[in-house]
Scaffold this motif. Structure first.
Motif, PDB file in Angstrom:
ATOM      1  N   THR A  50       0.825  -1.211   0.000  1.00  0.00           N
ATOM      2  CA  THR A  50       0.000   0.000   0.000  1.00  0.00           C
ATOM      3  C   THR A  50       0.856   1.256   0.000  1.00  0.00           C
ATOM      4  O   THR A  50       0.596   2.205  -0.740  1.00  0.00           O
ATOM      5  CB  THR A  50      -0.926   0.032   1.231  1.00  0.00           C
ATOM      6  OG1 THR A  50      -1.713  -1.154   1.248  1.00  0.00           O
ATOM      7  CG2 THR A  50      -1.851   1.233   1.182  1.00  0.00           C
ATOM      8  N   GLY A  51       1.895   1.257   0.819  1.00  0.00           N
ATOM      9  CA  GLY A  51       2.690   2.470   0.969  1.00  0.00           C
ATOM     10  C   GLY A  51       3.770   2.647  -0.064  1.00  0.00           C
ATOM     11  O   GLY A  51       4.087   3.765  -0.470  1.00  0.00           O
ATOM     12  N   VAL A  52       4.370   1.534  -0.525  1.00  0.00           N
ATOM     13  CA  VAL A  52       5.507   1.631  -1.427  1.00  0.00           C
ATOM     14  C   VAL A  52       5.112   1.444  -2.881  1.00  0.00           C
ATOM     15  O   VAL A  52       5.706   2.027  -3.781  1.00  0.00           O
ATOM     16  CB  VAL A  52       6.581   0.575  -1.047  1.00  0.00           C
ATOM     17  CG1 VAL A  52       7.785   0.678  -1.959  1.00  0.00           C
ATOM     18  CG2 VAL A  52       6.992   0.763   0.406  1.00  0.00           C
ATOM     19  N   ASP A  53       4.084   0.638  -3.108  1.00  0.00           N
ATOM     20  CA  ASP A  53       3.696   0.304  -4.471  1.00  0.00           C
ATOM     21  C   ASP A  53       2.287   0.810  -4.759  1.00  0.00           C
ATOM     22  O   ASP A  53       1.315   0.097  -4.567  1.00  0.00           O
ATOM     23  CB  ASP A  53       3.745  -1.215  -4.667  1.00  0.00           C
ATOM     24  CG  ASP A  53       3.512  -1.616  -6.115  1.00  0.00           C
ATOM     25  OD1 ASP A  53       3.462  -0.721  -6.971  1.00  0.00           O
ATOM     26  OD2 ASP A  53       3.387  -2.819  -6.367  1.00  0.00           O
ATOM     27  N   PRO A  54       2.143   2.054  -5.244  1.00  0.00           N
ATOM     28  CA  PRO A  54       0.808   2.612  -5.458  1.00  0.00           C
ATOM     29  C   PRO A  54       0.088   2.027  -6.661  1.00  0.00           C
ATOM     30  O   PRO A  54      -1.103   2.257  -6.842  1.00  0.00           O
ATOM     31  CB  PRO A  54       1.096   4.102  -5.677  1.00  0.00           C
ATOM     32  CG  PRO A  54       2.475   4.121  -6.260  1.00  0.00           C
ATOM     33  CD  PRO A  54       3.211   2.997  -5.597  1.00  0.00           C
ATOM     34  N   ALA A  55       0.785   1.264  -7.494  1.00  0.00           N
ATOM     35  CA  ALA A  55       0.154   0.705  -8.694  1.00  0.00           C
ATOM     36  C   ALA A  55      -0.914  -0.296  -8.297  1.00  0.00           C
ATOM     37  O   ALA A  55      -0.633  -1.390  -7.830  1.00  0.00           O
ATOM     38  CB  ALA A  55       1.201   0.027  -9.576  1.00  0.00           C
ATOM     39  N   GLY A  56      -2.154   0.085  -8.466  1.00  0.00           N
ATOM     40  CA  GLY A  56      -3.258  -0.822  -8.158  1.00  0.00           C
ATOM     41  C   GLY A  56      -3.646  -0.853  -6.702  1.00  0.00           C
ATOM     42  O   GLY A  56      -4.536  -1.596  -6.323  1.00  0.00           O
ATOM     43  N   ALA A  57      -2.967  -0.057  -5.829  1.00  0.00           N
ATOM     44  CA  ALA A  57      -3.269  -0.104  -4.399  1.00  0.00           C
ATOM     45  C   ALA A  57      -3.906   1.196  -3.943  1.00  0.00           C
ATOM     46  O   ALA A  57      -3.310   1.984  -3.218  1.00  0.00           O
ATOM     47  CB  ALA A  57      -1.997  -0.385  -3.604  1.00  0.00           C
ATOM     48  N   ASP A  58      -5.129   1.438  -4.355  1.00  0.00           N
ATOM     49  CA  ASP A  58      -5.868   2.619  -3.928  1.00  0.00           C
ATOM     50  C   ASP A  58      -6.211   2.473  -2.446  1.00  0.00           C
ATOM     51  O   ASP A  58      -6.778   1.459  -2.037  1.00  0.00           O
ATOM     52  CB  ASP A  58      -7.151   2.731  -4.758  1.00  0.00           C
ATOM     53  CG  ASP A  58      -7.903   4.033  -4.522  1.00  0.00           C
ATOM     54  OD1 ASP A  58      -8.124   4.376  -3.341  1.00  0.00           O
ATOM     55  OD2 ASP A  58      -8.274   4.683  -5.511  1.00  0.00           O
ATOM     56  N   PRO A  59      -5.870   3.485  -1.611  1.00  0.00           N
ATOM     57  CA  PRO A  59      -6.157   3.380  -0.169  1.00  0.00           C
ATOM     58  C   PRO A  59      -7.624   3.083   0.128  1.00  0.00           C
ATOM     59  O   PRO A  59      -7.932   2.362   1.084  1.00  0.00           O
ATOM     60  CB  PRO A  59      -5.749   4.756   0.365  1.00  0.00           C
ATOM     61  CG  PRO A  59      -4.721   5.243  -0.600  1.00  0.00           C
ATOM     62  CD  PRO A  59      -5.159   4.724  -1.936  1.00  0.00           C
ATOM     63  N   ARG A  60      -8.544   3.639  -0.686  1.00  0.00           N
ATOM     64  CA  ARG A  60      -9.964   3.352  -0.471  1.00  0.00           C
ATOM     65  C   ARG A  60     -10.239   1.866  -0.678  1.00  0.00           C
ATOM     66  O   ARG A  60     -10.998   1.243   0.082  1.00  0.00           O
ATOM     67  CB  ARG A  60     -10.821   4.183  -1.420  1.00  0.00           C
ATOM     68  CG  ARG A  60     -10.756   5.684  -1.198  1.00  0.00           C
ATOM     69  CD  ARG A  60     -11.452   6.414  -2.326  1.00  0.00           C
ATOM     70  NE  ARG A  60     -10.779   6.171  -3.608  1.00  0.00           N
ATOM     71  CZ  ARG A  60     -11.220   6.625  -4.781  1.00  0.00           C
ATOM     72  NH1 ARG A  60     -12.347   7.323  -4.841  1.00  0.00           N
ATOM     73  NH2 ARG A  60     -10.549   6.368  -5.891  1.00  0.00           N
ATOM     74  N   GLY A  61      -9.616   1.305  -1.702  1.00  0.00           N
ATOM     75  CA  GLY A  61      -9.797  -0.116  -1.961  1.00  0.00           C
ATOM     76  C   GLY A  61      -9.230  -0.973  -0.859  1.00  0.00           C
ATOM     77  O   GLY A  61      -9.816  -2.001  -0.484  1.00  0.00           O
TER      78      GLY A  61
END
Length: 288
Positions: A140-151
């Motif tokens: 979540t913190g390092v790899d934003p690709a595909g890791a939307d915080p809302r999701g």
């Protein structure tokens, strides 16, 4: 093949089947199918097939009133909530990322056990919990690709709902077998989504061959087949080993997401997923 080999193959088949759920969920959304529509059809079709299989095996039995009430509640509230949030999470994140985050549910089970029975929490379980949390934090913190915080929040909600489902199910399974419980959980979940879809005016039938194809794939390949093969595998190799082998599921989703949907897969994604799976394996070995 001996029973052990067959059991391992059955559990791997189950992991692959469950691993396709996110992929089919993304395709269903691309076809314009609403979440209530997909899940109402998923659980309705799965109910028909599971009941038909149980009738063929002459295993169709209605549990006692108390157990039946628990099964209905598990389906209408627990499994429905978990499934709804899972599919909602696909609107924010890749299928692979959703599968990884969902697999934190054993960590939530540990937390629930700690609240109810603090004496059962060991150092190994705490380490496992830390690994799972670290894995999610990493992707979540390092790899934003595909890791939307809302999701992430939505799918963590699905994982928590699933952990509650598991804890309550374990108590019900003291008096009824897993297949019978599932046979009544499925229609209750279907009824929940039918009611929600009608109430929100979002219930509709698929339009075209692709829409119906993906619905049947979700109901059969991603629900009925993995449920039945997992139970059959447990009968041969035991629940603990089956649970460990089933950790292949998020890897299957990540791989299929990359191959079928072109989803990004980075070193950090793999590392975070590995931490989550390592935590799950530790938890299962400690419970064995």
């Amino acid at each position: 093949m001996d029973d052990e080999t067959v059991g391992i193959a059955l559990v791997l088949t189950s992991a692959v089947g469950f691993g396709t759920l996110g992929i089919f969920g993304v395709i269903a959304a691309e076809e314009g199918l609403s979440i209530p529509s997909v899940l109402a059809l998923r659980f309705s079709l799965a109910t028909v097939v599971v009941w038909a299989v149980r009738w063929y095996r002459d295993r169709f039995r209605v549990p006692s009133g108390r157990v039946l009430a628990i099964a209905v509640a598990l389906g209408a509230i627990g499994y429905a909530t978990q499934s709804g949030l899972y599919f909602f999470g696909l609107e924010f994140m890749t299928a692979g990322m959703v599968a990884i985050v969902l697999y934190t549910y054993p960590a939530f089970v540990v937390c629930l056990v700690a609240i109810a029975n603090p004496d059962r929490v060991t150092r190994i379980l705490l380490v496992a919990l830390g690994l799972s949390i670290s894995g999610v934090a990493l992707i979540t913190g390092v790899d934003p690709a595909g890791a939307d915080p809302r999701g992430v929040v939505v799918v963590l909600g699905a994982a928590f709902a699933y952990s509650l489902y598991i804890v309550v199910s374990q108590r019900a399974l003291a008096t009824v077998d897993a297949e019978t419980l599932t046979a009544f959980v499925l229609p209750a979940a279907a009824a929940s989504f039918v009611a929600f879809g009608l109430g929100t005016n979002t219930l509709a039938m698929p339009d075209g061959a692709i829409g119906w194809g993906v619905v049947f794939a979700i109901a059969i390949l991603a629900t009925v087949v993995p449920v039945l093969t997992f139970f059959a595998g447990i009968a041969r190799i035991g629940a603990s080993r089956a649970s460990i082998i089933s950790t292949a599921e998020p890897a299957v989703t990540v791989a299929l997401g990359a191959l079928v949907l072109g989803e990004p897969v980075t070193v950090v994604t793999i590392g975070g997923g590995a931490l989550v799976v390592a935590g799950v394996i530790l938890i299962q070995r400690e419970d064995a």
